[in-house]
Design a protein around this motif. Structure first.
Motif, PDB file in Angstrom:
ATOM      1  N   ASP A 196       4.091  -2.655  38.212  1.00 57.59           N
ATOM      2  CA  ASP A 196       5.085  -2.650  38.990  1.00 57.59           C
ATOM      3  C   ASP A 196       6.283  -3.292  38.927  1.00 57.59           C
ATOM      4  O   ASP A 196       5.665  -4.819  37.993  1.00 57.59           O
ATOM      5  N   LEU A 213      10.208  -4.854  38.866  1.00 59.22           N
ATOM      6  CA  LEU A 213      12.187  -4.010  40.002  1.00 59.22           C
ATOM      7  C   LEU A 213      12.867  -4.182  38.616  1.00 59.22           C
ATOM      8  O   LEU A 213      13.418  -4.126  37.732  1.00 59.22           O
ATOM      9  N   SER A 259      12.416  -1.430  43.289  1.00 61.68           N
ATOM     10  CA  SER A 259      11.094  -0.936  43.406  1.00 61.68           C
ATOM     11  C   SER A 259      11.188   0.102  42.259  1.00 61.68           C
ATOM     12  O   SER A 259      11.761   0.893  42.281  1.00 61.68           O
ATOM     13  N   THR A 275       8.586   1.529  38.688  1.00 55.80           N
ATOM     14  CA  THR A 275       7.038   1.461  38.045  1.00 55.80           C
ATOM     15  C   THR A 275       7.485   1.838  36.551  1.00 55.80           C
ATOM     16  O   THR A 275       8.326   2.910  36.381  1.00 55.80           O
TER      17      THR A 275
END
Length: 455
Positions: A36, A38, A59, A61
């Motif tokens: 995960d 940013l 957000s 990935t």
């Protein structure tokens, strides 16, 4: 936080090392590591030089595909990552798929098992604009991925993104990500390749004067991407200097005789770690490891702190009770660095055995002293009123400092008035009185016959 992998932590027994940790029953296996992240982007319309608050965060990935990790037979429950489908009417997810076939990902086991080991992974991705333009009509987009583990490991990844063609026809047929404006795959992901990586194990180091220390910095480049130069710089108190520099095709330049980089390891394995020996005050500060290819550059920042523990002496150790005035205990603290030191005093008597020692007052200090080598010293004084201390007492000086795992405590003792001495004094007085009485008796007996003859 990593996700997208089915792991049973109780079954994992892999080492958090690299290929040198391979045992006779271990092998390498390619897996997907999903993190995960940013995505950091400068907000539209901001002026150049704006502060960090002017940056937007989304957000994202990061999927590291085909990462080689050590498999000792406990990875049977690891599954590959499947790209999730976008929800109807919602913005497409921001997913970076990064192939790790060209450049090995360092500390891959630590990233893979971060959840199981209780580590936290911070991942940030941003557009990398400091590269030179590609030759030809196909201009690739480049991204920088920064990974930091709570254990101190930091990893920088230079990601080569999809190619944007100048052809009008091809441009019309290309699907672009609505936010990044770069081509995406059929699943809507941004396909990238790891072209360059660097890492460090030591974001902060603390050492003593005169010791030796190694500042860790390693790198790897994709085949066909040569090393341009490596440099170590030291920043301290507003000034900077080069400690080591190597430019491809030239001799290395060492800025100080106590700093060294193993050139064989640098060129053969990508180990650019800096060794410092006989560390002194001038070696303290912020070190920057800069590694550059002809197109890209990464850096790692390492803080080197010096911490020298204090030497503590208390005198006198046994306090004399001569007179009913005051006496002074002196606690000498010397040889410490950095400057901050905490000194306190406590008082403890036999009646306080089951109680916490009582803080003492009537304390004063000297000014700080600094010796030529750079360490500091200070004196603390405790005034004791002998007239009010009628029982045995222990006075303690407590010293706390950054270089100490626990405070240093030194003590001095004040005895109660010696009752044996009092008895001796009383005995002498009684003996003197008896002697005087006996003497008067003898004189009286000697004078009595003389008086009879006179009659």
């Amino acid at each position: 936080m990593s996700r997208g992998l089915v792991l049973f932590c109780g079954l994992l027994a892999l080492k958090a090392g690299w290929t040198e940790d391979l045992g006779p029953s271990s092998s390498l296996r390619s897996v997907d590591v999903v993190l995960d992240c940013l995505y950091i982007e400068e907000a539209a319309g901001n002026l150049p030089g704006s502060f960090a608050s002017s940056f937007s965060q989304d957000s994202a990935t990061l999927v590291l595909r085909d990462v080689s990790v050590i498999d000792d037979g406990s990875l049977d429950d690891v599954t590959s990552y499947d790209v999730p489908g976008a929800s109807t009417g919602s913005a497409p997810p921001l997913i970076f798929e990064a192939s790790a076939k060209l450049v090995a990902i360092p500390h891959a086991e630590s990233l893979l098992h971060a959840d199981c080991s209780g580590e936290e992974v911070t991942c940030e991705i941003s557009l990398y604009s400091g590269h030179q333009a590609d030759e030809g009509t196909c201009q690739s987009s480049w991204f920088m991925g920064t990974l930091k583990l709570s254990s101190g490991i930091s990893i920088a990844l230079v990601l080569r993104g999809p190619c944007s063609s100048d052809g009008k026809e091809e441009e019309r047929m290309t699907v672009l990500h609505p936010k990044l404006k770069v081509p995406v795959s059929n699943e809507g992901t941004v396909l990238t390749t790891v072209e360059f990586q660097s890492s460090s194990l030591t974001p902060t180091l603390r050492t003593r004067l005169g010791s030796s220390v190694i500042l860790n910095c390693r790198f790897a480049l994709a085949p066909g991407s040569p090393l341009a130069w490596v440099e170590w710089r030291l920043q301290h108190q507003g000034s900077g200097r080069s400690v080591f520099r190597y430019q491809a095709g030239s001799e290395p330049q060492e800025g100080q005789p106590t700093a060294h980089v193993d050139m064989v390891q640098l060129l053969e394995t990508g180990d650019a770690s800096l060794s410092l020996r006989d560390v002194s005050m001038k070696d303290e500060g912020t070190y920057i490891c800069l590694v550059s290819s002809p197109k890209h550059q990464t850096q790692h920042i390492i803080q080197l702190q010096l911490a020298e523990p204090p030497r503590v002496h208390l005198f006198p150790e046994l306090v004399s009770r001569e007179g009913d005035g005051t006496t002074t205990l002196t606690c000498e603290i010397s040889g410490y660095y950095p400057l901050d030191v905490s000194v306190s005093w406590t008082r403890e008597s036999p009646e306080d055995e089951d109680k916490v020692p009582i803080p003492s007052s009537n304390i004063y200090f000297s000014s700080h002293r600094q010796v030529q080598m750079g360490t500091y010293g200070i004196s603390s004084y405790l005034l004791i009123n002998l007239a009010t201390e009628l029982t045995p007492v222990t006075f303690s000086c407590h010293v706390s400092h950054l270089a100490l795992e626990e405070p240093v405590v030194v003590s001095a003792h004040l005895r109660a008035p010696d009752q044996k001495t009092s008895k001796v004094v009383v005995g002498i007085i009684i003996s003197t009185a008896l002697f005087v009485i006996a003497l008067f008796g003898l004189i009286h007996r000697w004078r009595k016959p003389v008086d009879l003859k006179a009659e």
